[in-house]
Scaffold this active site. Structure first.
Site, PDB file in Angstrom:
ATOM      1  CD  GLU A 192      -3.542  -5.956   3.690  1.00  0.00           C
ATOM      2  OE1 GLU A 192      -4.496  -5.366   4.084  1.00  0.00           O
ATOM      3  OE2 GLU A 192      -2.327  -5.743   3.901  1.00  0.00           O
ATOM      4  CD  GLU A 215      -3.131  -0.949   2.022  1.00  0.00           C
ATOM      5  OE1 GLU A 215      -3.080  -0.007   2.992  1.00  0.00           O
ATOM      6  OE2 GLU A 215      -3.985  -1.779   2.176  1.00  0.00           O
TER       7      GLU A 215
HETATM    8  C1  NOJ Z   1      -4.205  -2.363   5.096  1.00  0.00           C
HETATM    9  C2  NOJ Z   1      -2.894  -2.677   5.715  1.00  0.00           C
HETATM   10  O1  NOJ Z   1      -1.915  -3.149   4.864  1.00  0.00           O
HETATM   11  C3  NOJ Z   1      -2.784  -3.529   6.889  1.00  0.00           C
HETATM   12  O2  NOJ Z   1      -1.618  -3.360   7.566  1.00  0.00           O
HETATM   13  C4  NOJ Z   1      -4.008  -2.665   7.704  1.00  0.00           C
HETATM   14  O3  NOJ Z   1      -3.761  -3.381   9.233  1.00  0.00           O
HETATM   15  C5  NOJ Z   1      -5.293  -3.231   7.085  1.00  0.00           C
HETATM   16  N1  NOJ Z   1      -5.293  -2.161   6.210  1.00  0.00           N
HETATM   17  C6  NOJ Z   1      -6.561  -2.831   8.009  1.00  0.00           C
HETATM   18  O4  NOJ Z   1      -6.713  -1.677   8.388  1.00  0.00           O
END
Ligand code: NOJ
Length: 484
Positions: A383, A165
């Site tokens: 994710e 991200e």
């Molecule tokens: C995206 C992130 O990559 C991760 O580290 C985070 O905990 C999740 N979003 C949930 O917020």
């Protein structure tokens, strides 16, 4: 009855985690501090309940038990990140052997259980010694780190991603100032986004020089946070605001990694505002760094999609204002507004979590189709998941809304696959409840509930549901509501 969705037998089922969020052992066995360790120590009041990641889930010591859980939960893949400061405590130079040993044990245990590792090099825990992605030394340090990892683990790890991200980490590190290094400067944010994308593309080229072109579905990619931006109304002003937000938050990252160039329209806009980043803006490999015609445009072998929520943009943005709901109190509204450009607003018809994240599986379908239309390549959902204030009652965690969330999003994935998107796997966020950055530990995402006192893991109801799904590859839709 809704027809069940059948996923291919080689579809990867797994979960994702990140080093800082689960490992703990923040100062142990030679690990150096990261910018997040430092931030949490210096500004505890900025994190919900003053939580910190010093111990996190103690995965550093409990990794064997955790791999056992993955096996029981039917994992064929597991996405995790390496901690750069655990491997190179000063960011570059001396290698910490204990760090290599830890990840060797983990990778070997995963492989023994038939679980394919998908390794992220950078999930926000920059070594404190390097300070910032603005540091002129950062590219060299990054490539030394990447080379160490590719050479050491590359015989066993066949799926890599460079960055997690980059959009989210630059936005909050350099624009809203909510994450370290707490800067609030749009020009610097754009420069850092570029430094990250450039570092990413150099690492892709390096990987290919070391390991050659991979099998389809393997090799090196990146995990992008992608959120479609919808106009908040039918007005042409809101349509333009949404297009701009989409250009800056999605296309700015998607097009370089898929096509090897920035979106011209967005670049033009930034040039007109005097905010275009400095540096190589075309991503071609300079001949002096070993570039050849064949790999002059190092683009990814596969794309990782982190998807949680869509945005709704209005042009009515009288101020610059940023706020994130970190309490889980639905009354606490999040705000994201850049004066004169766009502001994100709530969808009056949307369904929201307690942290005000909209639940909208159709937007995942939309993003997957957009990727297909830009470039056909293997895609992993790296994710997706829902943060809930889960509670353990008499040994059980009843999280049926998590099952409903994942069901809806997997149905969207399946629909996209039928429409030609080459989705190879789904990594749910997350294996276990973990340190959720500014949200601390209250926002729980895991299949495993982690007791904050004992750190004991307890499978939630979603865990057995997920295990069955991973075993059969068959997703049953929600039961239809009974006729009234
Ligand atoms: C995206 C992130 O990559 C991760 O580290 C985070 O905990 C999740 N979003 C949930 O917020």
């Amino acid at each position: 009855m809704i027809e069940p969705c059948r996923f291919p037998p080689d579809f990867v089922w797994g979960t994702a985690t990140a080093a800082l969020q689960i490992e703990g052992a923040a100062d142990l066995d030679g690990k150096g501090p990261s910018i997040w360790d430092d931030f949490c120590r210096r500004f505890p009041e900025r994190i919900h309940e003053r939580s910190h990641p010093e111990v996190a889930c103690d995965h550093y010591h409990r990794w064997a038990e955790d791999v056992g859980w993955m096996r029981r939960l039917g994992h064929s893949g597991y996405r995790f990140s390496l901690s750069w400061p655990r491997l190179l405590p000063q960011g570059r130079g001396a290698v910490n052997q204990a760090g290599l040993d830890f990840y060797d044990r983990l990778v070997d245990a995963l492989l023994e259980q038939g679980i394919a590792p998908n390794v992220t090099l950078y999930h926000w825990d920059l070594p404190l010694a390097l300070q910032s992605w603005e540091n002129p030394e950062i590219l060299e340090a990054w490539l030394e780190y990447a080379e160490l990892c590719f050479r050491h683990f590359g015989d066993r790890v066949k799926l890599w991603s460079t960055l997690n991200e980059p959009g989210w980490s630059t936005m909050h590190g350099y624009l809203t100032g909510l994450h370290p290094p707490c800067q609030r400067d749009p020009r610097r944010a754009l420069q850092v986004a570029h430094n990250l994308l450039w570092a990413h593309s150099r690492a892709v080229a390096l990987y290919h020089r070391i390991w050659g072109r991979p099998e389809p579905g393997q090799g090196i990619g990146i995990a992008l946070n992608l959120s479609p931006v919808h106009p908040a109304s039918d007005s042409p002003q809101d349509a333009e605001a949404a297009r701009l937000a989409d250009g800056l938050l999605n296309r700015w990252f998607l097009e370089p990694v898929l096509l090897g160039r920035y979106p011209e329209e967005v670049l033009e806009f930034l040039r007109a505002c005097g905010s275009a980043p400095r540096g190589h803006l075309d991503f071609a490999e300079p001949a002096s760094q070993g570039g050849s015609a064949a790999d002059s445009n190092p683009t990814v072998d596969w794309l990782g999609v982190n998807y949680y929520l869509p945005h709704h943009a209005t042009a009515d943005a009288p101020t610059t204002d940023f706020h994130l709901n970190i309490s889980g109190d639905p009354q606490e509204a999040s705000r994201f507004s850049i004066q004169g450009l766009f502001r994100f607003v709530q969808n009056p018809r949307g369904r929201y979590t307690d942290w005000n994240w909209e639940v909208d599986p159709d937007s995942l379908h939309e993003i997957l189709l957009r990727i297909r239309d830009l470039r056909r390549l293997p895609v992993y959902v790296t994710e997706n998941g829902i943060g809930l204030p889960d509670r353990l009652c008499e040994g059980q965690v009843e999280d049926s809304s998590r099952i409903a969330y994942v069901t809806g999003h997997l149905q969207a994935v399946h629909r996209a696959m039928q429409e030609g998107v080459d989705v190879r796997g789904y990594y749910m966020w997350s294996l276990m409840d973990n340190f959720s950055w500014l949200n601390g530990y209250r926002k729980r995402y895991g299949l495993l509930y982690v007791d904050r006192q004992t750190l004991q893991r307890t499978p939630k109801r979603s865990a057995s549901w997920f295990a069955e799904l991973a075993r059969t590859g068959v997703l049953h839709g929600p039961e239809p509501a009974s006729p009234s």
